[in-house]
Write a protein that holds these residues in place. Sequence first.
Motif, mmCIF file in Angstrom:
data_model
loop_
_atom_site.group_PDB
_atom_site.id
_atom_site.type_symbol
_atom_site.label_atom_id
_atom_site.label_comp_id
_atom_site.label_asym_id
_atom_site.label_seq_id
_atom_site.Cartn_x
_atom_site.Cartn_y
_atom_site.Cartn_z
ATOM 1 N N MET A 1 0.834 -1.177 0.000
ATOM 2 C CA MET A 1 0.000 0.000 0.000
ATOM 3 C C MET A 1 0.881 1.244 0.000
ATOM 4 O O MET A 1 1.922 1.267 0.631
ATOM 5 N N ASN A 2 0.425 2.248 -0.699
ATOM 6 C CA ASN A 2 1.063 3.559 -0.688
ATOM 7 C C ASN A 2 0.019 4.583 -0.279
ATOM 8 O O ASN A 2 -1.118 4.532 -0.753
ATOM 9 N N LEU A 19 -2.320 -6.230 -8.112
ATOM 10 C CA LEU A 19 -3.737 -6.481 -8.355
ATOM 11 C C LEU A 19 -4.467 -6.722 -7.042
ATOM 12 O O LEU A 19 -4.120 -7.619 -6.280
ATOM 13 N N ASN A 20 -5.462 -5.892 -6.772
ATOM 14 C CA ASN A 20 -6.269 -6.037 -5.563
ATOM 15 C C ASN A 20 -7.332 -7.100 -5.809
ATOM 16 O O ASN A 20 -8.175 -6.943 -6.676
ATOM 17 N N GLN A 21 -7.320 -8.172 -5.023
ATOM 18 C CA GLN A 21 -8.231 -9.286 -5.254
ATOM 19 C C GLN A 21 -9.365 -9.357 -4.242
ATOM 20 O O GLN A 21 -10.134 -10.315 -4.251
ATOM 21 N N ALA A 43 -12.521 -4.924 -5.199
ATOM 22 C CA ALA A 43 -11.659 -5.890 -5.879
ATOM 23 C C ALA A 43 -11.480 -5.457 -7.329
ATOM 24 O O ALA A 43 -12.435 -5.050 -7.990
ATOM 25 N N GLY A 44 -10.248 -5.508 -7.807
ATOM 26 C CA GLY A 44 -9.935 -5.107 -9.169
ATOM 27 C C GLY A 44 -9.530 -3.650 -9.303
ATOM 28 O O GLY A 44 -8.887 -3.268 -10.268
ATOM 29 N N ALA A 45 -9.908 -2.811 -8.339
ATOM 30 C CA ALA A 45 -9.509 -1.399 -8.344
ATOM 31 C C ALA A 45 -8.173 -1.256 -7.620
ATOM 32 O O ALA A 45 -7.744 -2.146 -6.892
#
Length: 72
Positions: A1-2, A19-21, A43-45
């Motif tokens: 995370m940033n 990739l955020n799952q 998810a996906g974003a």
Amino acid sequence: MNIFPNPTSDFIAIQVVGLNQENLSIELFDATGKLVQKSSINAGATNTYLDTRTLYAGNYLVKITGATVSKT
């Protein structure tokens, strides 16, 4: 995370690296532990923004929670 920029006066961006799952809950707390804002990253974003223009100057904590992750 940033999380950036730090310090900020307008908005902060919270960005997932890779990739955020899973759906993530984003919470912003003041120094007393009071929840002041809430957002999410689906998810996906890869990012979300929090508006800090109406907040008082000070230190704040960002809590990121998902099914398999919890970071402050």
